[in-house]
Motif scaffolding. Structure first.
Motif, short mmCIF file in Angstrom:
data_model
loop_
_atom_site.label_atom_id
_atom_site.label_comp_id
_atom_site.label_asym_id
_atom_site.label_seq_id
_atom_site.Cartn_x
_atom_site.Cartn_y
_atom_site.Cartn_z
N LEU A 15 -11.48 -38.88 10.87
CA LEU A 15 -10.40 -38.55 11.78
C LEU A 15 -10.79 -38.82 13.23
O LEU A 15 -9.97 -39.28 14.04
N GLU A 16 -12.05 -38.57 13.55
CA GLU A 16 -12.54 -38.87 14.90
C GLU A 16 -12.46 -40.36 15.20
O GLU A 16 -12.02 -40.76 16.28
N VAL A 17 -12.90 -41.17 14.26
CA VAL A 17 -12.89 -42.62 14.48
C VAL A 17 -11.47 -43.13 14.62
O VAL A 17 -11.17 -43.97 15.48
N VAL A 18 -10.56 -42.62 13.78
CA VAL A 18 -9.15 -43.03 13.88
C VAL A 18 -8.58 -42.63 15.24
O VAL A 18 -7.88 -43.41 15.90
N ALA A 19 -8.87 -41.40 15.67
CA ALA A 19 -8.38 -40.95 16.97
C ALA A 19 -8.94 -41.79 18.10
O ALA A 19 -8.24 -42.12 19.06
N LEU A 20 -10.22 -42.14 17.99
CA LEU A 20 -10.85 -42.97 19.03
C LEU A 20 -10.21 -44.35 19.09
O LEU A 20 -9.95 -44.89 20.17
N LEU A 32 -7.10 -45.13 18.13
CA LEU A 32 -5.76 -44.99 18.69
C LEU A 32 -5.80 -44.85 20.21
O LEU A 32 -5.01 -45.47 20.93
N GLY A 33 -6.74 -44.02 20.70
CA GLY A 33 -6.86 -43.87 22.14
C GLY A 33 -7.27 -45.16 22.83
O GLY A 33 -6.77 -45.49 23.91
N PHE A 34 -8.17 -45.91 22.19
CA PHE A 34 -8.62 -47.18 22.78
C PHE A 34 -7.48 -48.20 22.83
O PHE A 34 -7.28 -48.87 23.85
N ILE A 35 -6.72 -48.31 21.73
CA ILE A 35 -5.60 -49.25 21.72
C ILE A 35 -4.55 -48.86 22.75
O ILE A 35 -4.00 -49.71 23.46
N GLY A 36 -4.27 -47.55 22.85
CA GLY A 36 -3.32 -47.09 23.86
C GLY A 36 -3.79 -47.40 25.27
O GLY A 36 -2.99 -47.79 26.13
N TRP A 37 -5.10 -47.25 25.50
CA TRP A 37 -5.65 -47.54 26.83
C TRP A 37 -5.54 -49.03 27.15
O TRP A 37 -5.21 -49.41 28.27
N VAL A 38 -5.82 -49.90 26.16
CA VAL A 38 -5.69 -51.34 26.37
C VAL A 38 -4.24 -51.72 26.66
O VAL A 38 -3.97 -52.54 27.55
N LEU A 81 -7.30 -41.76 33.64
CA LEU A 81 -7.47 -40.72 32.62
C LEU A 81 -7.91 -41.33 31.30
O LEU A 81 -8.76 -40.76 30.59
N GLY A 82 -7.34 -42.47 30.94
CA GLY A 82 -7.74 -43.12 29.71
C GLY A 82 -9.18 -43.59 29.72
O GLY A 82 -9.88 -43.49 28.71
N THR A 83 -9.64 -44.08 30.87
CA THR A 83 -11.04 -44.50 30.98
C THR A 83 -11.98 -43.32 30.82
O THR A 83 -12.97 -43.39 30.07
N CYS A 84 -11.68 -42.21 31.49
CA CYS A 84 -12.51 -41.01 31.36
C CYS A 84 -12.46 -40.47 29.93
O CYS A 84 -13.48 -40.04 29.38
N GLY A 85 -11.28 -40.47 29.32
CA GLY A 85 -11.16 -40.00 27.95
C GLY A 85 -11.92 -40.85 26.98
O GLY A 85 -12.53 -40.33 26.03
N LEU A 86 -11.90 -42.15 27.18
CA LEU A 86 -12.62 -43.05 26.28
C LEU A 86 -14.13 -42.83 26.38
O LEU A 86 -14.83 -42.78 25.36
N LEU A 87 -14.64 -42.66 27.59
CA LEU A 87 -16.07 -42.41 27.77
C LEU A 87 -16.47 -41.06 27.15
O LEU A 87 -17.51 -40.94 26.48
N ILE A 115 -1.03 -40.37 22.84
CA ILE A 115 -0.75 -38.98 22.51
C ILE A 115 -1.18 -38.66 21.09
O ILE A 115 -1.76 -37.59 20.81
N ALA A 116 -0.92 -39.58 20.15
CA ALA A 116 -1.32 -39.36 18.76
C ALA A 116 -2.84 -39.29 18.63
O ALA A 116 -3.38 -38.40 17.95
N GLY A 117 -3.55 -40.21 19.29
CA GLY A 117 -5.01 -40.18 19.24
C GLY A 117 -5.58 -38.93 19.88
O GLY A 117 -6.52 -38.31 19.36
N GLY A 118 -5.02 -38.52 21.01
CA GLY A 118 -5.50 -37.30 21.67
C GLY A 118 -5.25 -36.06 20.84
O GLY A 118 -6.09 -35.15 20.77
N ALA A 119 -4.08 -36.00 20.20
CA ALA A 119 -3.77 -34.84 19.36
C ALA A 119 -4.70 -34.76 18.16
O ALA A 119 -5.20 -33.68 17.81
N CYS A 120 -4.97 -35.91 17.53
CA CYS A 120 -5.90 -35.92 16.39
C CYS A 120 -7.30 -35.50 16.81
O CYS A 120 -7.96 -34.72 16.12
#
Length: 221
Positions: free
Chosen positions: A5-10, A12-18, A88-94, A173-178
């Protein structure tokens, strides 16, 4: 945390950031076609930074908006929200790269890593919310001007960049929620067993007496 679930969330967050990075410089936030004869037919399109026009011969010309203060308030707000979203996405990704269990960064303190992962999830959600507000606000003004019968200017329609922005907001939002739901914020570290729960150590005569009482006296010669 569930590592899958962590990898999936990561992801999703990365694709959203791109996709946020693709949305911001995209020129087609709103488009309009001015019909005329074959020579004068042109397509006008704008984003947060410039306005461009392309005629039927393929010649296009762009001009940047001359003044920040002369822009409409929603364009200025959309600029600020989109830039904030990328930060925010850059900080969240790191933070997510450090906080996930499969990462070696941050050591083996899983309580701390879980809290970092939870923070990354919140940052992804904030990224998605900023993108959603910016794109939706911009689209609202497009539709408001389009259906206004007294609008004197060009009537624009929603461009492809807004659809990319909406998709990126949903993914973030989906990646962050997961990521937020999967982390165990209150997990305690595994401390050594207390003294009363450890096995009793016997020595010498006490050990032989205990063995004799358990197995009988004939167990030892």
């Amino acid at each position: 945390m569930d590592q899958i679930l962590e990898v999936v969330a990561l992801l999703l967050g990365f694709i959203g950031w791109v996709m946020v990075g693709v949305t911001l410089p995209n020129r087609y936030w709103r488009t309009s076609t001015v019909d005329g004869n074959v020579i004068t037919t042109s397509t006008i399109y704008e984003n947060l930074w410039m306005s461009c026009a392309t005629d039927s011969t393929g010649v296009h010309n762009c001009r940047e908006f001359p003044s920040l203060l002369a822009l409409s308030g929603y364009i200025q707000a959309s600029r600020a929200l989109m830039i904030t979203s990328i930060v925010l996405g850059t900080c969240g990704l790191l933070a997510a790269l450090i906080g996930v269990k499969c990462s070696k960064a941050g050591g083996e303190n899983y309580v701390l890593k879980g809290r970092i992962a939870g923070t990354a999830g919140v940052l992804f959600i904030l990224q998605g919310m900023c993108t959603m507000v910016a794109v939706s606000w911009y689209a609202f003004n497009i539709t408001q001007e389009f259906f206004d019968p007294f609008h004197p200017g060009i009537r624009y329609e929603i461009g492809e960049a807004l659809y990319i922005g909406w998709c990126s907001a949903v993914l973030a939002i989906a990646g962050g929620a997961c990521l937020t739901c999967s982390c165990k914020m209150g997990t305690k570290e595994k401390y050594p067993l207390p003294l009363h729960s450890r096995g009793t150590v016997y020595s010498g005569a006490a050990a032989r007496s205990q063995a004799a009482s358990t197995y009988g006296r004939n167990a030892y010669v």
